[in-house]
Design a protein around this motif. Sequence first.
Motif, PDB file in Angstrom:
ATOM      1  N   MET A   1      67.397  45.789  26.792  1.00 21.62           N
ATOM      2  CA  MET A   1      67.414  44.685  27.717  1.00 21.62           C
ATOM      3  C   MET A   1      67.850  45.197  29.082  1.00 21.62           C
ATOM      4  N   ALA A   2      67.382  44.567  30.148  1.00 20.28           N
ATOM      5  CA  ALA A   2      67.688  44.996  31.501  1.00 20.28           C
ATOM      6  C   ALA A   2      69.135  44.687  31.848  1.00 20.28           C
ATOM      7  N   LYS A   3      69.665  45.496  32.748  1.00 26.53           N
ATOM      8  CA  LYS A   3      71.021  45.284  33.226  1.00 26.53           C
ATOM      9  C   LYS A   3      71.027  44.128  34.210  1.00 26.53           C
ATOM     10  N   PRO A   4      72.175  43.504  34.438  1.00 27.48           N
ATOM     11  CA  PRO A   4      72.250  42.420  35.419  1.00 27.48           C
ATOM     12  C   PRO A   4      71.833  42.900  36.799  1.00 27.48           C
ATOM     13  N   ALA A   5      71.192  42.016  37.555  1.00 32.86           N
ATOM     14  CA  ALA A   5      70.717  42.382  38.888  1.00 32.86           C
ATOM     15  C   ALA A   5      71.898  42.615  39.813  1.00 32.86           C
ATOM     16  N   LYS A   6      71.838  43.708  40.547  1.00 32.01           N
ATOM     17  CA  LYS A   6      72.828  43.988  41.572  1.00 32.01           C
ATOM     18  C   LYS A   6      72.198  44.942  42.572  1.00 32.01           C
ATOM     19  N   THR A   7      72.717  44.922  43.785  1.00 38.01           N
ATOM     20  CA  THR A   7      72.174  45.787  44.812  1.00 38.01           C
ATOM     21  C   THR A   7      72.590  47.219  44.527  1.00 38.01           C
TER      22      THR A   7
ATOM     23  N   GLN B   1      59.666  51.085  32.054  1.00 41.72           N
ATOM     24  CA  GLN B   1      59.552  51.651  30.704  1.00 41.72           C
ATOM     25  C   GLN B   1      59.886  50.614  29.645  1.00 41.72           C
ATOM     26  N   ALA B   2      60.964  49.869  29.857  1.00 41.50           N
ATOM     27  CA  ALA B   2      61.377  48.862  28.875  1.00 41.50           C
ATOM     28  C   ALA B   2      60.323  47.772  28.738  1.00 41.50           C
ATOM     29  N   MET B   3      59.750  47.352  29.855  1.00 45.63           N
ATOM     30  CA  MET B   3      58.746  46.288  29.792  1.00 45.63           C
ATOM     31  C   MET B   3      57.444  46.780  29.172  1.00 45.63           C
ATOM     32  N   GLU B   4      57.091  48.034  29.438  1.00 48.64           N
ATOM     33  CA  GLU B   4      55.857  48.580  28.880  1.00 48.64           C
ATOM     34  C   GLU B   4      55.950  48.795  27.372  1.00 48.64           C
ATOM     35  N   SER B   5      57.165  48.888  26.853  1.00 51.18           N
ATOM     36  CA  SER B   5      57.320  49.113  25.412  1.00 51.18           C
ATOM     37  C   SER B   5      56.806  47.917  24.608  1.00 51.18           C
ATOM     38  N   GLY B   6      56.821  46.736  25.237  1.00 51.55           N
ATOM     39  CA  GLY B   6      56.314  45.547  24.560  1.00 51.55           C
ATOM     40  C   GLY B   6      57.278  44.935  23.576  1.00 51.55           C
ATOM     41  N   ASP B   7      58.477  45.479  23.449  1.00 45.16           N
ATOM     42  CA  ASP B   7      59.451  44.976  22.477  1.00 45.16           C
ATOM     43  C   ASP B   7      60.457  44.013  23.101  1.00 45.16           C
TER      44      ASP B   7
ATOM     45  N   GLU C   1      62.460  36.002  27.620  1.00 47.30           N
ATOM     46  CA  GLU C   1      63.540  35.750  28.585  1.00 47.30           C
ATOM     47  C   GLU C   1      64.030  37.048  29.223  1.00 47.30           C
ATOM     48  N   ALA C   2      64.166  38.084  28.423  1.00 47.60           N
ATOM     49  CA  ALA C   2      64.605  39.374  28.943  1.00 47.60           C
ATOM     50  C   ALA C   2      63.538  39.966  29.867  1.00 47.60           C
ATOM     51  N   ALA C   3      62.281  39.779  29.516  1.00 49.11           N
ATOM     52  CA  ALA C   3      61.191  40.269  30.355  1.00 49.11           C
ATOM     53  C   ALA C   3      61.186  39.572  31.708  1.00 49.11           C
ATOM     54  N   LEU C   4      61.419  38.262  31.707  1.00 41.68           N
ATOM     55  CA  LEU C   4      61.483  37.526  32.975  1.00 41.68           C
ATOM     56  C   LEU C   4      62.656  37.985  33.822  1.00 41.68           C
ATOM     57  N   ALA C   5      63.811  38.180  33.207  1.00 38.48           N
ATOM     58  CA  ALA C   5      64.989  38.661  33.937  1.00 38.48           C
ATOM     59  C   ALA C   5      64.736  40.060  34.490  1.00 38.48           C
TER      60      ALA C   5
ATOM     61  N   GLN D   1      64.638  41.283  38.428  1.00 39.20           N
ATOM     62  CA  GLN D   1      65.440  42.412  38.900  1.00 39.20           C
ATOM     63  C   GLN D   1      64.534  43.472  39.515  1.00 39.20           C
ATOM     64  N   GLY D   2      63.390  43.702  38.900  1.00 38.77           N
ATOM     65  CA  GLY D   2      62.437  44.670  39.436  1.00 38.77           C
ATOM     66  C   GLY D   2      61.956  44.292  40.825  1.00 38.77           C
ATOM     67  N   ILE D   3      61.685  43.006  41.030  1.00 42.47           N
ATOM     68  CA  ILE D   3      61.250  42.536  42.348  1.00 42.47           C
ATOM     69  C   ILE D   3      62.340  42.801  43.383  1.00 42.47           C
ATOM     70  N   GLU D   4      63.598  42.533  43.027  1.00 38.90           N
ATOM     71  CA  GLU D   4      64.713  42.798  43.940  1.00 38.90           C
ATOM     72  C   GLU D   4      64.806  44.283  44.280  1.00 38.90           C
ATOM     73  N   LEU D   5      64.630  45.117  43.277  1.00 35.57           N
ATOM     74  CA  LEU D   5      64.695  46.560  43.499  1.00 35.57           C
ATOM     75  C   LEU D   5      63.538  47.043  44.379  1.00 35.57           C
TER      76      LEU D   5
END
Length: 77
Positions: free
Chosen positions: A1-7, A23-29, A33-37, A41-45
């Motif tokens: 699961m992704a880490k909390p969003a932070k700068t 990588q985590a999203m491409e794994s498909g697992d 909800e985790a994918a949306l989060a 976070q990816g958009i922020e980065l």
Amino acid sequence: MAKPAKTAATFESSLAQLEDIIQAMESGDMPLEAALASYKQGIELVKFCQGRLADAEQQLKILENNELVPLDLPNGP
């Protein structure tokens, strides 16, 4: 699961976090909800990285216009 969003502190650390998210999203697992989060976070980065790149580009433009001038050396002794 992704880490909390932070700068992230640096461009490089942001890019590494973004690669981890991809990588985590491409794994498909990842649950929806985790994918949306992770996506958020990816958009922020991405925005952070684009901003850092724009800043660096602006600094280069300033250096090219104001600081970098051809070196005018005499032709010899």
